[in-house]
Design an enzyme around this catalytic site. Sequence first.
Site, PDB file in Angstrom:
ATOM      1  N   CYS A   4       0.862  -1.183   0.000  1.00 53.58           N
ATOM      2  CA  CYS A   4       0.000   0.000   0.000  1.00 53.58           C
ATOM      3  C   CYS A   4       0.900   1.236   0.000  1.00 53.58           C
ATOM      4  O   CYS A   4       1.740   1.402   0.893  1.00 53.58           O
ATOM      5  CB  CYS A   4      -0.931   0.007   1.221  1.00 53.58           C
ATOM      6  SG  CYS A   4      -1.760   1.597   1.432  1.00 53.58           S
ATOM      7  N   CYS A   7       0.669   3.314   3.148  1.00 59.39           N
ATOM      8  CA  CYS A   7       1.306   2.634   4.286  1.00 59.39           C
ATOM      9  C   CYS A   7       2.829   2.767   4.186  1.00 59.39           C
ATOM     10  O   CYS A   7       3.514   2.911   5.207  1.00 59.39           O
ATOM     11  CB  CYS A   7       0.888   1.165   4.348  1.00 59.39           C
ATOM     12  SG  CYS A   7      -0.797   0.920   4.952  1.00 59.39           S
ATOM     13  N   HIS A  46      -4.555   1.023   8.296  1.00 58.37           N
ATOM     14  CA  HIS A  46      -4.955   0.823   6.909  1.00 58.37           C
ATOM     15  C   HIS A  46      -6.451   0.509   6.827  1.00 58.37           C
ATOM     16  O   HIS A  46      -6.925  -0.490   7.366  1.00 58.37           O
ATOM     17  CB  HIS A  46      -4.169  -0.313   6.244  1.00 58.37           C
ATOM     18  CG  HIS A  46      -4.587  -0.501   4.811  1.00 58.37           C
ATOM     19  ND1 HIS A  46      -4.016   0.193   3.776  1.00 58.37           N
ATOM     20  CD2 HIS A  46      -5.576  -1.245   4.260  1.00 58.37           C
ATOM     21  CE1 HIS A  46      -4.625  -0.117   2.648  1.00 58.37           C
ATOM     22  NE2 HIS A  46      -5.575  -0.997   2.907  1.00 58.37           N
ATOM     23  N   ASN A  86     -12.411  10.205  -2.439  1.00 54.86           N
ATOM     24  CA  ASN A  86     -12.847   9.347  -3.534  1.00 54.86           C
ATOM     25  C   ASN A  86     -12.972   7.919  -3.017  1.00 54.86           C
ATOM     26  O   ASN A  86     -12.099   7.429  -2.293  1.00 54.86           O
ATOM     27  CB  ASN A  86     -11.843   9.418  -4.686  1.00 54.86           C
ATOM     28  CG  ASN A  86     -11.826  10.790  -5.324  1.00 54.86           C
ATOM     29  OD1 ASN A  86     -12.873  11.405  -5.505  1.00 54.86           O
ATOM     30  ND2 ASN A  86     -10.650  11.288  -5.656  1.00 54.86           N
ATOM     31  N   HIS A  97      -6.191   3.431   0.130  1.00 53.32           N
ATOM     32  CA  HIS A  97      -6.017   3.670   1.579  1.00 53.32           C
ATOM     33  C   HIS A  97      -6.822   4.935   1.839  1.00 53.32           C
ATOM     34  O   HIS A  97      -6.564   5.971   1.210  1.00 53.32           O
ATOM     35  CB  HIS A  97      -4.527   3.866   1.899  1.00 53.32           C
ATOM     36  CG  HIS A  97      -4.203   4.055   3.358  1.00 53.32           C
ATOM     37  ND1 HIS A  97      -3.220   3.326   4.007  1.00 53.32           N
ATOM     38  CD2 HIS A  97      -4.719   4.916   4.288  1.00 53.32           C
ATOM     39  CE1 HIS A  97      -3.147   3.733   5.280  1.00 53.32           C
ATOM     40  NE2 HIS A  97      -4.043   4.702   5.466  1.00 53.32           N
ATOM     41  N   HIS A  99      -8.377   8.292   2.365  1.00 57.71           N
ATOM     42  CA  HIS A  99      -7.732   9.605   2.472  1.00 57.71           C
ATOM     43  C   HIS A  99      -8.736  10.694   2.167  1.00 57.71           C
ATOM     44  O   HIS A  99      -9.671  10.511   1.382  1.00 57.71           O
ATOM     45  CB  HIS A  99      -6.509   9.725   1.554  1.00 57.71           C
ATOM     46  CG  HIS A  99      -6.751   9.344   0.119  1.00 57.71           C
ATOM     47  ND1 HIS A  99      -6.847   8.039  -0.295  1.00 57.71           N
ATOM     48  CD2 HIS A  99      -6.908  10.106  -0.997  1.00 57.71           C
ATOM     49  CE1 HIS A  99      -7.043   8.000  -1.596  1.00 57.71           C
ATOM     50  NE2 HIS A  99      -7.103   9.240  -2.059  1.00 57.71           N
ATOM     51  N   HIS A 101      -8.822  14.498   0.745  1.00 60.61           N
ATOM     52  CA  HIS A 101      -8.121  15.599   0.103  1.00 60.61           C
ATOM     53  C   HIS A 101      -8.622  16.909   0.722  1.00 60.61           C
ATOM     54  O   HIS A 101      -9.841  17.116   0.830  1.00 60.61           O
ATOM     55  CB  HIS A 101      -8.457  15.678  -1.395  1.00 60.61           C
ATOM     56  CG  HIS A 101      -8.054  14.477  -2.202  1.00 60.61           C
ATOM     57  ND1 HIS A 101      -6.974  14.486  -3.056  1.00 60.61           N
ATOM     58  CD2 HIS A 101      -8.608  13.248  -2.324  1.00 60.61           C
ATOM     59  CE1 HIS A 101      -6.881  13.310  -3.669  1.00 60.61           C
ATOM     60  NE2 HIS A 101      -7.863  12.542  -3.251  1.00 60.61           N
TER      61      HIS A 101
HETATM   62  P1  DGP Z   1      -7.211   9.459  -5.214  1.00 58.59           P
HETATM   63  O1  DGP Z   1      -7.180   9.581  -6.710  1.00 58.59           O
HETATM   64  O2  DGP Z   1      -8.423  10.117  -4.576  1.00 58.59           O
HETATM   65  O3  DGP Z   1      -6.997   8.029  -4.775  1.00 58.59           O
HETATM   66  O4  DGP Z   1      -5.974  10.327  -4.695  1.00 58.59           O
HETATM   67  C1  DGP Z   1      -4.679   9.828  -4.562  1.00 58.59           C
HETATM   68  C2  DGP Z   1      -3.764  10.996  -4.453  1.00 58.59           C
HETATM   69  O5  DGP Z   1      -2.510  10.554  -4.007  1.00 58.59           O
HETATM   70  C3  DGP Z   1      -3.525  11.744  -5.773  1.00 58.59           C
HETATM   71  O6  DGP Z   1      -4.048  13.075  -5.673  1.00 58.59           O
HETATM   72  C4  DGP Z   1      -2.017  11.776  -5.919  1.00 58.59           C
HETATM   73  C5  DGP Z   1      -1.521  11.372  -4.557  1.00 58.59           C
HETATM   74  N1  DGP Z   1      -0.298  10.601  -4.574  1.00 58.59           N
HETATM   75  C6  DGP Z   1      -0.076   9.462  -5.282  1.00 58.59           C
HETATM   76  N2  DGP Z   1       1.167   9.004  -5.043  1.00 58.59           N
HETATM   77  C7  DGP Z   1       1.729   9.869  -4.154  1.00 58.59           C
HETATM   78  C8  DGP Z   1       3.002   9.920  -3.511  1.00 58.59           C
HETATM   79  O7  DGP Z   1       3.889   9.075  -3.680  1.00 58.59           O
HETATM   80  N3  DGP Z   1       3.229  10.958  -2.684  1.00 58.59           N
HETATM   81  C9  DGP Z   1       2.268  11.930  -2.449  1.00 58.59           C
HETATM   82  N4  DGP Z   1       2.607  12.919  -1.630  1.00 58.59           N
HETATM   83  N5  DGP Z   1       1.057  11.901  -3.021  1.00 58.59           N
HETATM   84  C10 DGP Z   1       0.798  10.879  -3.861  1.00 58.59           C
END
Ligand code: DGP
Length: 113
Positions: A4, A7, A46, A86, A97, A99, A101
Amino acid sequence: MENCLFCKILAGEIPSSKVYEDEYVYAFRDINPQAPTHILVIPKKHVGSIAEADQASDAELAACLRAVRKIALDEKLENGYRVVSNCGPDACQSVPHLHFHILGGRKMAEEMA
Ligand code: DGP
């Protein structure tokens, strides 16, 4: 949880720009910001998404929203902000995981999608 991405960020295996942390929650800047302020708030436990929120405690879930409020204050988003979580393929969730925004620093579109 193995494999993940978030994670791995929590474990420090992938670097992140930390904004906030407490017993239950970690928050960091999105790698691909969609607004001048774009922060992700995740539970340390998680949980795949809101669809699996029954696997998290009330304290863990509440901590996410309390962290959103605190971060918005710290980031001086006094003019408002959007909170998005989302959930599943139709919502284009890309990291499984839970989250939240936090998007702010500009006027959001009136449409939700
Ligand atoms: P979602 O599409 O709602 O699952 O959002 C996932 C978000 O995670 C997306 O806006 C980009 C962010 N993201 C993906 N990989 C990484 C990473 O390695 N580091 C950071 N800081 N954000 C990431």
